[in-house]
Design an enzyme around this catalytic site. Structure first.
Site: not given
Ligand code: NAD
Length: 491
Positions: A177, A252, A286, A385
């Site tokens: 997906k 992750e 990331c 982040e």
């Protein structure tokens, strides 16, 4: 562009007939109405993957035969490189050279896992010494089963490759997906695997929204493993969903990676890697080294040079020649990054460069390359982040100070250190609490090397042989070879 879901080797319209808009972030135009999968489609896709695993040829084929198809996939990706890269720029916004790089990397990933698939044939089981010669034991590895891959929008095609290639090499079947923001190239992968001769049902691709398609997929009882890349918040939901059936998971997640620059560093090299570490892919990476720590003696000069170089970066449509910074992926992402900069300013940070929309670009989700300084160690911009082209810079006193500041984070995906003093660079690399540490560079990623984080940055490792292990179960086979009966009940 493909307007249907890819299930059981066929193109199938979503059960409820829904679509969602795909927007080009450089033009703000809707470029496609993608098929919106819901739980009925997920059910069909999981059934196809289950049947392909339980009774189909794929898990029973030799690694050598699987490798033939994986290599064909790699070749077909390369022959469609320009079309795929163009689609990726239209969908995600990244500059064309970066998109080409991603597609080539994805092809390389399939080729690498083809060679790992072949190696599995030689793996007939590892003998385990037991200390009891009436028994012999060996360990074999087998595919985990039906895997679900749920991926983000920052590297749409590459993230698919990182999961599909090892899963297929291991003999698993999969339901993929992609992110609802960037579904185009993942659907193209369906056409590629069909042409390569992958048996029906081995790879199924459902595009749709997280709650409508991702959630039922992560909760499905016939899924044996979930491989997820995305935010910590969604990762936590996936972990909770997986807990009910004790599914195998790998995660992750996000990061706020530090880059420690010592004063003996070459200033040109340092500025170049700092910029690559945060402006590549618009900082939507990331592992972006978004917190830069610079030794006090170098700090003023480095900041001055960084501002000069950041001002030279050409911002624009990723399809235009010479553009190094494209738009952010969506208006929502642009709003989030702008809000983070405002919060940073409200908490005392100063904008040394950028900080807003480029005045010359009226349309598109663009943002200037941004350099923030003078923020507190406990401020939002230093801790969280931002996932945009925003770098936060702070000076440090000495090595111990740098290590303390670098490790003071709930994340631990990546880190970088720069110094001409090799033993010091190595020492600091070992002291940094992160799954990936770069010395004298930031971000270079190789399919052969393990990828993944410490702390809240995730569980498990992708890429290399570690990535293959993600999709393999370990089984011990122990044989009783005693000449006499065992003798516990019957003497
Ligand atoms: P996200 O978590 O919002 O979405 C990721 C995927 O999860 C999408 O496909 C989405 O549709 C799906 N999803 C959303 N809700 C769901 C639910 N309840 N159940 C199941 N699936 C659901 O992340 P994003 O915004 O697409 O990506 C950005 C994040 O990804 C950043 O935090 C970034 O650090 C992280 N990321 C990590 C890595 C890594 O290798 N560690 C790589 C790329 C991105």
């Amino acid at each position: 562009m493909r307007s249907k879901l890819f299930i059981g080797g066929k193109w199938i319209a979503p059960a409820r007939g829904g679509t969602f808009d795909v927007v080009n972030p450089a033009t703000e135009q809707v470029v496609f109405h993608a098929p919106a999968a819901t739980s009925e489609d997920v059910e069909l896709a999981v059934s196809a993957a289950r049947a392909a695993f339980d009774t189909g040829p794929w898990p029973r084929m030799s690694g050598k035969d699987r490798a033939v198809i994986l290599r064909r996939i790699a070749d077909l990706i390369l022959s469609a490189k320009h079309e795929l890269a163009h689609m990726e720029v239209t969908d995600n916004g990244k500059p064309m050279p970066e998109a080409i790089w991603d597609v080539e990397d994805a092809a390389g990933c399939f080729a690498l896992y083809a060679s790992y698939a072949e190696e599995l044939d030689a793996d007939t089981g590892e003998d385990i010494p037991l200390g009891d010669d009436r028994f012999s034991s060996k360990v074999v590895r087998e595919p985990v089963g039906v895997a679900a891959a749920i991926i983000p929008w920052n590297y749409p095609f590459l993230m698919a490759a990182w999961k599909v290639a090892p899963a297929l090499a291991a003999g698993c079947t999969m339901v993929l997906k992609p992110s609802e923001l960037t579904p185009l190239t993942a659907l193209e992968l369906g056409a590629i695997v069909n042409e390569a001769g992958l048996p029906p049902g081995v790879l199924n691709i459902v595009t749709g929204l997280g709650p409508d398609a991702g959630k039922p997929l992560s909760e499905h009882p016939n899924v044996d493993k979930i491989a997820f890349t995305g935010s910590v918040a969604t990762g936590s939901k996936i972990m909770a969903a997986a807990s009910r059936d004790i599914k195998n998971i790998s995660l992750e997640l996000g990061g706020k990676s530090p880059f420690v620059v010592f004063a003996d560093s070459d200033i040109g090299k340092a500025v170049e890697w700092i910029m690559f570490g945060i402006f590549w892919n618009q900082g939507q990476v990331c592992s972006a080294t978004s917190r830069v720590l610079v030794e006090e003696a170098l700090y003023p000069k480095l900041l001055e040079r960084l501002v000069v170089e950041a001002a030279k970066i050409r911002v624009g449509n990723g399809l235009d020649e010479g553009v190094l910074l494209g738009p952010l992926v969506s208006s929502g992402q642009q709003d989030r990054v702008l809000a983070a900069i405002e919060q940073g300013k409200a908490e005392g940070a100063r904008v040394a460069y950028g900080g807003g929309r480029p005045s010359a670009l009226k349309t598109g989700y663009f943002l200037e390359p941004t350099v923030l300084v003078d923020m507190a160690e406990d401020s939002f911009v230093w801790k969280e982040e931002i996932f945009g082209p925003v770098v936060c810079i702070k000076p440090f006193r000495d090595e111990a100070d740098a290590i303390r500041m670098a490790n003071d984070s709930r994340f631990g995906l990546a880190a970088a250190v720069m110094s001409e003093d090799k033993p010091r660079a190595e020492r600091v690399a070992r002291a940094l609490r992160a799954g990936i540490v770069w010395i004298n560079c930031s971000q270079p990623t190789f399919s052969e090397a393990p990828w993944g984080g410490f702390k809240q940055s995730g569980i498990g490792r992708e890429l290399g042989r570690w990535g293959l292990a993600n999709y393999l179960e370990i089984k011990q086979i122990t044989t009783f070879e005693g000449q006499e009966p065992w003798g516990w009940y019957i003497k």
